[in-house]
Design a protein around this motif. Sequence first.
Motif, mmCIF file in Angstrom:
data_model
loop_
_atom_site.group_PDB
_atom_site.id
_atom_site.type_symbol
_atom_site.label_atom_id
_atom_site.label_comp_id
_atom_site.label_asym_id
_atom_site.label_seq_id
_atom_site.Cartn_x
_atom_site.Cartn_y
_atom_site.Cartn_z
ATOM 1 N N TYR A 265 -50.128 36.789 13.355
ATOM 2 C CA TYR A 265 -49.050 37.205 14.341
ATOM 3 C C TYR A 265 -49.192 38.810 14.452
ATOM 4 O O TYR A 265 -49.210 39.480 13.701
ATOM 5 C CB TYR A 265 -47.669 36.915 13.670
ATOM 6 C CG TYR A 265 -47.629 35.608 13.546
ATOM 7 C CD1 TYR A 265 -47.066 34.765 14.609
ATOM 8 C CD2 TYR A 265 -47.710 34.808 12.348
ATOM 9 C CE1 TYR A 265 -46.732 33.385 14.249
ATOM 10 C CE2 TYR A 265 -47.173 33.515 12.072
ATOM 11 C CZ TYR A 265 -47.069 32.966 13.143
ATOM 12 O OH TYR A 265 -46.737 31.443 12.870
ATOM 13 N N ALA A 386 -41.102 38.617 14.474
ATOM 14 C CA ALA A 386 -42.231 38.106 15.026
ATOM 15 C C ALA A 386 -42.675 36.724 14.332
ATOM 16 O O ALA A 386 -43.730 36.112 15.101
ATOM 17 C CB ALA A 386 -43.444 39.117 15.405
ATOM 18 N N ILE A 387 -42.205 36.540 13.179
ATOM 19 C CA ILE A 387 -42.755 35.217 12.465
ATOM 20 C C ILE A 387 -41.815 34.519 12.127
ATOM 21 O O ILE A 387 -40.485 34.577 12.609
ATOM 22 C CB ILE A 387 -43.293 35.932 10.856
ATOM 23 C CG1 ILE A 387 -42.105 36.309 10.238
ATOM 24 C CG2 ILE A 387 -44.409 36.852 11.089
ATOM 25 C CD1 ILE A 387 -42.342 36.760 8.955
ATOM 26 N N ALA A 465 -40.345 34.014 17.782
ATOM 27 C CA ALA A 465 -41.654 33.346 16.944
ATOM 28 C C ALA A 465 -41.773 31.784 17.188
ATOM 29 O O ALA A 465 -40.603 31.073 17.342
ATOM 30 C CB ALA A 465 -41.270 33.782 15.447
ATOM 31 N N SER A 468 -42.869 27.075 12.896
ATOM 32 C CA SER A 468 -44.048 27.072 11.926
ATOM 33 C C SER A 468 -44.080 25.665 11.296
ATOM 34 O O SER A 468 -43.089 25.415 10.839
ATOM 35 C CB SER A 468 -43.973 28.291 10.892
ATOM 36 O OG SER A 468 -44.698 27.856 9.775
#
Length: 473
Positions: A265, A386-387, A465, A468
């Motif tokens: 990222y 951002a993650i 983000a 995930s």
Amino acid sequence: MQNKIENLPPRVVMVSVLLGTLTVSLNNSALNPAVPEFMKTFDTGPLLASWIVAGFMMAMGLTMPLTGYLSNRYGKRRLYLIGLGLFVCGSSLGALAPGINWVIAARIVQGIAGGLMIPLSLPLIFSVYEKEKRGRITGIWGTAVMLAPAVGPFVGGVALELASWQVLFIMNIPFGLSAFVVALVGLPTGRQDANDRQPFDTRGFLSATLAIAVTMMWLNLLSEEILPVLAMWGLPILAVFAFAYFIRTERKSPAPLLDLGLFTYPCYRISIVITTIQSVGMFVTLILIPLQLQTVMGYGPVWTGAALLCTAVSGSIFVNIGGRWLDWHGPRLTVTTGLVITCIAAFLLGASDANTPLWVIFALMILRGIGLGLSYMPVTTAGLNAIPENRLTQGAAMNNISRRILSSAGIVIASAYLEWHRQTHAPAAQEEMAAISQVFLATGLLIAGLLPLACRLPSKVFVQAPVSPRPDL
């Protein structure tokens, strides 16, 4: 949100985390001026006494990689409470310590507790605040974090003047217990991370432990100038091989101890670089300013503390402003502005000399604090934004580990250069000032080198983000 606490407002979570974080930070910095007192009390040399500080830092550095796995297995709330409990136990052990070895053992227990708590502080706060509000909230958190290192030595000095060294441990107990009670009530339960039974990354843990332990040991021993030639080169080579094996292991592991995939990222990757270099500059300045004011300019330690306090106070004010700017204007403008100001302050400090008025030094230290307030915490927040949400603990742990290890390296390199300059030049205040100025200028150049990276940060208010597939490691 997934981890939203049911009945209590988010600010209760904020207070819970701040109490614990402040207790650890104040204790760590308050003990720094007490090292000579421990040497005198226990009739020991500087090398053993230095482990009162080094033992804490090493234990914290070795524990931080575990926070992702442990929070995944037991939950962030439970792990944070365990850390607070350990900290109170370590403080009790230190207060009752009969000798220097017990004091060091108590500090190691406190370091383990800090290693569990510090990486969890921002993820716990973020769990109850939306991204659009996190800049302002981390500004409040950053105020406390920036003030603690400056206030701690003053508190420690007063405690030593009025009482004995045991008070430095005893005063943690009521604060730690209060923080535990508040956290027990105020922290969100969230989902039960213990349902995600990921296998423990043993090879990753052992290689990371070896790399961090050898690096920190080498840095601490190097500063004492006692290493033989074989160890001087052997220890860093061993650390490099251990670190390389750790990277190879983590890239192949289905459940890595530290998720290196976070560096894919861009915003997070840039934030790590910027916070690390800024951290190096912060800690190197803690060495340079006392040398300049006391050794070169002849002022007492009270004036040194006042100069450092200037940075802490202005930084704590502007970290709130930086947090609001982050929410309103995005990270690019906020962080770039802070870096420019920090860079200018470093260059102007490098241009100062023994005849520079004290008020000018204070003004430049205030300017440094403004730059740090606008860049240090805002870029950390932007990187974590951002993650993915379920990888925040990993992201915060890697941020803390990189900052602590590379800051130690920066301190040793700066100290080694100052020592080399002292040995190769005439023992005069003017020569000492020249070396200090050169290190300030080098710090300014490092920070200036961050500006192209800062310009690559997002200009929008926050980064969304992607989801995930990894669990919260």
